[in-house]
Every structure is written in structure tokens, then in C-alpha cells.
Design an enzyme around this catalytic site. Structure first.
Site, PDB file in Angstrom:
ATOM      1  N   LYS A  18     135.648  34.872  38.274  1.00 45.74           N
ATOM      2  CA  LYS A  18     136.452  33.811  38.899  1.00 45.74           C
ATOM      3  C   LYS A  18     136.229  32.483  38.196  1.00 45.74           C
ATOM      4  CE  LYS A  18     136.094  35.726  43.606  1.00 45.74           C
ATOM      5  NZ  LYS A  18     135.414  35.552  44.900  1.00 45.74           N
ATOM      6  N   ARG A  52     135.602  42.198  55.170  1.00 48.54           N
ATOM      7  CA  ARG A  52     136.868  41.870  55.845  1.00 48.54           C
ATOM      8  C   ARG A  52     137.709  43.101  56.099  1.00 48.54           C
ATOM      9  NH1 ARG A  52     138.003  37.330  51.481  1.00 48.54           N
ATOM     10  NH2 ARG A  52     137.212  39.097  50.331  1.00 48.54           N
ATOM     11  N   HIS A 112     133.426  32.334  55.995  1.00 47.25           N
ATOM     12  CA  HIS A 112     132.030  32.233  55.554  1.00 47.25           C
ATOM     13  C   HIS A 112     131.153  31.677  56.684  1.00 47.25           C
ATOM     14  CE1 HIS A 112     133.882  31.489  51.337  1.00 47.25           C
ATOM     15  NE2 HIS A 112     133.324  32.695  51.296  1.00 47.25           N
ATOM     16  N   SER A 153     138.681  32.373  49.982  1.00 47.10           N
ATOM     17  CA  SER A 153     138.759  31.086  49.277  1.00 47.10           C
ATOM     18  C   SER A 153     139.943  31.085  48.317  1.00 47.10           C
ATOM     19  CB  SER A 153     137.469  30.836  48.488  1.00 47.10           C
ATOM     20  OG  SER A 153     136.367  30.773  49.347  1.00 47.10           O
TER      21      SER A 153
HETATM   22  O1  PNS Z   1     132.087  34.986  46.917  1.00 46.55           O
HETATM   23  P1  PNS Z   1     132.068  36.040  45.836  1.00 46.55           P
HETATM   24  O2  PNS Z   1     132.682  35.491  44.557  1.00 46.55           O
HETATM   25  O3  PNS Z   1     132.694  37.329  46.263  1.00 46.55           O
HETATM   26  O4  PNS Z   1     130.527  36.348  45.547  1.00 46.55           O
HETATM   27  C1  PNS Z   1     130.139  37.293  44.556  1.00 46.55           C
HETATM   28  C2  PNS Z   1     128.702  36.996  44.107  1.00 46.55           C
HETATM   29  C3  PNS Z   1     128.600  35.575  43.556  1.00 46.55           C
HETATM   30  C4  PNS Z   1     127.759  37.147  45.300  1.00 46.55           C
HETATM   31  C5  PNS Z   1     128.339  38.046  42.993  1.00 46.55           C
HETATM   32  O5  PNS Z   1     129.224  37.917  41.928  1.00 46.55           O
HETATM   33  C6  PNS Z   1     126.903  37.889  42.508  1.00 46.55           C
HETATM   34  O6  PNS Z   1     125.979  38.368  43.158  1.00 46.55           O
HETATM   35  N1  PNS Z   1     126.723  37.174  41.380  1.00 46.55           N
HETATM   36  C7  PNS Z   1     125.409  36.921  40.823  1.00 46.55           C
HETATM   37  C8  PNS Z   1     125.138  37.812  39.614  1.00 46.55           C
HETATM   38  C9  PNS Z   1     124.714  39.199  40.042  1.00 46.55           C
HETATM   39  O7  PNS Z   1     123.681  39.421  40.664  1.00 46.55           O
HETATM   40  N2  PNS Z   1     125.541  40.175  39.687  1.00 46.55           N
HETATM   41  C10 PNS Z   1     125.242  41.562  39.912  1.00 46.55           C
HETATM   42  C11 PNS Z   1     126.022  42.147  41.016  1.00 46.55           C
HETATM   43  S1  PNS Z   1     126.031  43.883  40.777  1.00 46.55           S
END
Ligand code: PNS
Length: 159
Positions: free
Chosen positions: A41, A90, A17, A127
Site C-alpha cells: 500500500k 470483517r 479500528h 481505510s
Molecule cells: O492495516 P493493514 O495494512 O492491513 O496491516 C497489515 C500489516 C501492516 C499489519 C502487515 O502488513 C504487517 O504485519 N507488516 C509488517 C511486516 C511483516 O511482519 N510482514 C510479515 C507478514 S507475513
């Protein structure tokens, strides 16, 4: 002002990150690292703990700020005049899901997603992997900053 957001769960923040945040900070006037909810998660650290870890480990980057949001990422972008979402890729395994999210976010709001190639040294790092290793007493000192490593040790010890 050209502003970007680096969104994620950051549970906890890793060197992978930090690599993306650092590189993004040289392309935008301000980068917001936003801790968001990922409903698929469960988290080891509270949002406040994650924010504190991110603040501490990005304190050397003057144009990086940290925030949290519980809602849609695109709504956060709209309310905070953020033009771009920056994410690290990645491997091919990230691509399907990330492309879907980028397209949904573009369609819903016009907010662009920009992908940065993860540095090869971090291509396996996540993570989830860090938490799994830490849970069984594995050494994660090359994957997370020292303060995060200490926080992980305390948390898996039940403190
Ligand atoms: O580190 P991660 O868990 O891969 O991050 C994913 C994250 C938190 C960026 C994604 O789940 C997200 O954007 N969540 C907020 C809700 C949202 O906008 N969801 C729509 C995505 S299509």
C-alpha cells in the site's frame, strides 16, 4: 503483564479500528497500537501523522499506547514482550490473507494471533474505502472521528 499488539497501516484510523482497539483493551493489561509498513500500500498520511491521530482518538483508553515499527511484526513482539497479535476480521474476504499472516507469524515466532469479529456496523469499512470516498468529496463522517475527517479534507485539498 499481558500485552497485545493491534498492528496495521492505520492510514487513517477508522471507527472499525477503534472498535477493535477498544474491545481488545478490555482483555489485556496493555494494548499497543503499532503503525507498521504494508509494502503493498502507498500511504496518504506520514507515520507521525497517523500516530498523532491514533493517540488523539484513543486518549480515552488508559491502557492503550501507540508506537511504530519498520520491520517484521514478530520481531516487534519479541523485542517488546508482546504475547498476542489482535486483528479484526470483517468478512470471509479478509480470512485467506489474515490466516496466512497468522500462520507465518506463529511458525516464525510462536506469537499467537487472535481474531475478533468486526462489529456488523463496520463490516464494510476500510481505510482504503474512506480515502476513496474522501478523494471525491464523499461524506465519511460516520466512518472516522471528526478530527480524522478534518485531516482527510485538508489532505485531499492538497494541504
Ligand atoms: O492495516 P493493514 O495494512 O492491513 O496491516 C497489515 C500489516 C501492516 C499489519 C502487515 O502488513 C504487517 O504485519 N507488516 C509488517 C511486516 C511483516 O511482519 N510482514 C510479515 C507478514 S507475513
Amino acid at each position: 503483564m499481558k500485552r497485545a499488539v493491534c498492528p496495521g497501516s492505520f492510514d487513517p484510523i477508522t471507527y472499525g479500528h477503534l472498535d477493535i482497539i477498544t474491545r481488545a483493551s478490555s482483555h489485556f493489561e496493555q494494548v499497543v497500537v503499532a503503525v507498521l509498513e504494508n509494502r503493498t500500500k502507498s500511504s496518504l498520511f506520514s507515520v507521525a501523522e497517523r500516530i498523532e491521530m491514533i493517540r488523539e482518538t484513543t486518549s480515552n483508553l488508559p491502557n492503550v499506547v501507540v508506537d511504530s515499527w519498520s520491520g517484521l511484526l514478530v520481531d516487534y513482539c519479541k523485542s517488546n514482550s508482546i504475547q498476542a497479535i489482535v486483528k479484526g476480521l470483517r468478512a470471509v474476504s479478509d480470512f485467506d490473507y489474515e490466516l496466512q499472516m497468522a500462520q507465518v507469524n506463529l511458525q516464525g515466532s510462536g506469537v499467537e494471533t487472535m481474531f475478533m469479529a468486526t462489529a456488523p456496523a463496520h463490516s464494510f469499512l476500510s481505510s482504503s474505502l474512506v480515502k476513496e470516498l474522501a478523494h471525491y468529496g464523499g461524506d465519511v463522517s460516520t466512518m472516522v472521528p471528526a478530527s480524522v475527517n478534518e485531516a482527510l479534507k485538508l489532505r485531499v485539498a492538497g494541504k
